[in-house]
Motif scaffolding. Structure first.
Motif, PDB file in Angstrom:
ATOM      1  N   SER A  82       0.841  -1.214   0.000  1.00  0.00           N
ATOM      2  CA  SER A  82       0.000   0.000   0.000  1.00  0.00           C
ATOM      3  C   SER A  82       0.865   1.249   0.000  1.00  0.00           C
ATOM      4  O   SER A  82       1.816   1.332   0.780  1.00  0.00           O
ATOM      5  N   GLY A 131      -1.694  -4.779  -8.257  1.00  0.00           N
ATOM      6  CA  GLY A 131      -2.142  -5.523  -7.075  1.00  0.00           C
ATOM      7  C   GLY A 131      -1.025  -5.991  -6.174  1.00  0.00           C
ATOM      8  O   GLY A 131      -0.029  -5.291  -5.967  1.00  0.00           O
ATOM      9  N   ARG A 132      -1.230  -7.186  -5.610  1.00  0.00           N
ATOM     10  CA  ARG A 132      -0.243  -7.768  -4.695  1.00  0.00           C
ATOM     11  C   ARG A 132       0.296  -9.095  -5.225  1.00  0.00           C
ATOM     12  O   ARG A 132       1.394  -9.487  -4.915  1.00  0.00           O
ATOM     13  N   ASP A 165      -0.613  -8.431   4.734  1.00  0.00           N
ATOM     14  CA  ASP A 165      -0.436  -8.738   3.305  1.00  0.00           C
ATOM     15  C   ASP A 165       0.780  -9.640   3.070  1.00  0.00           C
ATOM     16  O   ASP A 165       0.753 -10.537   2.247  1.00  0.00           O
ATOM     17  N   GLY A 217      -6.991  -4.176  -6.130  1.00  0.00           N
ATOM     18  CA  GLY A 217      -7.285  -3.800  -4.749  1.00  0.00           C
ATOM     19  C   GLY A 217      -8.724  -3.318  -4.609  1.00  0.00           C
ATOM     20  O   GLY A 217      -9.377  -3.547  -3.586  1.00  0.00           O
ATOM     21  N   SER A 262     -10.350   0.058   3.849  1.00  0.00           N
ATOM     22  CA  SER A 262      -8.974  -0.401   3.585  1.00  0.00           C
ATOM     23  C   SER A 262      -8.632  -1.556   4.529  1.00  0.00           C
ATOM     24  O   SER A 262      -8.058  -2.571   4.115  1.00  0.00           O
ATOM     25  N   SER A 289      -8.056  -5.663   3.632  1.00  0.00           N
ATOM     26  CA  SER A 289      -6.870  -6.473   3.926  1.00  0.00           C
ATOM     27  C   SER A 289      -7.249  -7.709   4.727  1.00  0.00           C
ATOM     28  O   SER A 289      -6.523  -8.701   4.725  1.00  0.00           O
ATOM     29  N   ARG A 327     -11.647  -4.240  -1.888  1.00  0.00           N
ATOM     30  CA  ARG A 327     -12.323  -3.156  -1.180  1.00  0.00           C
ATOM     31  C   ARG A 327     -13.848  -3.274  -1.337  1.00  0.00           C
ATOM     32  O   ARG A 327     -14.614  -3.084  -0.396  1.00  0.00           O
TER      33      ARG A 327
END
Ligand code: DC
Length: 233
Positions: free
Chosen positions: A19, A137-138, A192, A42, A104, A108, A46
């Motif tokens: 983030s 993204g992640r 994360d 993300g 947020s 997560s 959300r």
């Protein structure tokens, strides 16, 4: 007869990172410059957190599999549309709401639920479209698009990320405190990076960029050079 486009052959640039690393801004600038589609993954987590809370579904870090499955079921029922910068769920606009701090944190948490991640996986891959996709993204490079032509992992110190977020929110006229933002960023980082399902880690073949002392333009130029050297554009 129109030829079917084989989505697997369409190019993808995966942009992952924690983030506030600047990957959202980088991704949208890159998508604009190239005229490619943009996936803000993300935003999907959300949306799920927002809609689960609205539906009165209970979830927290200690949620049971039953609770996670209920949220995955809700995810499957959602009709999500991105129109430019705007985000709609079941025809209602949620663009600003999904950026709230409580959302947020909720995002997560729901992102640690494997049944939810499975539902979201299909939605993400369906966004692959012509002429190409910038996937923000992640786990874009590690899980969702493991064959992406270019994978970038954008990092920055927690302090630099909290500072950026503070400025963004202050500019929007919101009353926020830097120590609270830093604590929240660290808490989300831990969740994360530490989760068993798709943790936030660079793909083996990712180009890792630390944006701490760089402007977004400098990062954009670096990524464009990487793309050009791969013959992507
Ligand atoms: O990028 P963001 O802050 O909008 O993401 C919100 C949350 O969603 C973040 O805490 C981690 C999660 N997320 C994820 O697990 N996998 C993704 N591909 C994107 C986001």
């Amino acid at each position: 007869m129109t030829a079917e486009i084989d989505k697997c052959t369409l190019p993808v640039i995966a942009i992952d990172g924690p983030s506030g690393s600047g990957k959202g801004t980088l991704s949208s600038l890159l998508a604009q410059r190239l005229g490619w589609n943009l996936l803000d993954s993300g935003a999907l987590y959300r949306i799920v957190a927002l809609m689960a809370a609205r539906a009165g579904l209970i979830f927290n870090q200690d949620s049971t599999m039953e609770e996670a499955l209920a949220i995955a079921k809700l995810t499957a029922s959602l009709s999500i549309r991105f129109l430019g910068q705007k985000v709609f769920v079941n025809s209602l606009e949620v663009t600003d709401e999904i950026r709230r701090e409580d959302v947020s944190i909720g995002a997560s948490i729901v992102a640690t639920f494997s049944p939810v991640r499975k539902e979201i996986l299909g939605l993400q891959r369906a966004m692959q479209d012509s002429p190409g996709l910038i996937a923000d993204g992640r786990d874009m490079g590690t899980v969702v698009f493991p064959n992406a032509e270019l994978k970038v992992f954008l990092d920055a110190s927690a302090k630099a990320r909290a500072d950026r977020r503070y400025k963004q929110l202050k500019n929007k006229g919101l009353d926020v405190k830097l120590p609270d933002l830093l604590a929240s960023i660290k808490e989300r980082d831990e969740r994360d990076r530490g989760r068993s399902e798709s943790p936030l880690i660079p793909a083996d073949d990712a180009v890792v960029i630390d944006s701490t002392g760089l402007t977004v333009e400098q990062v954009l130029e670096q990524v464009c050079l990487e793309g050009k050297s791969r013959g992507l554009f």
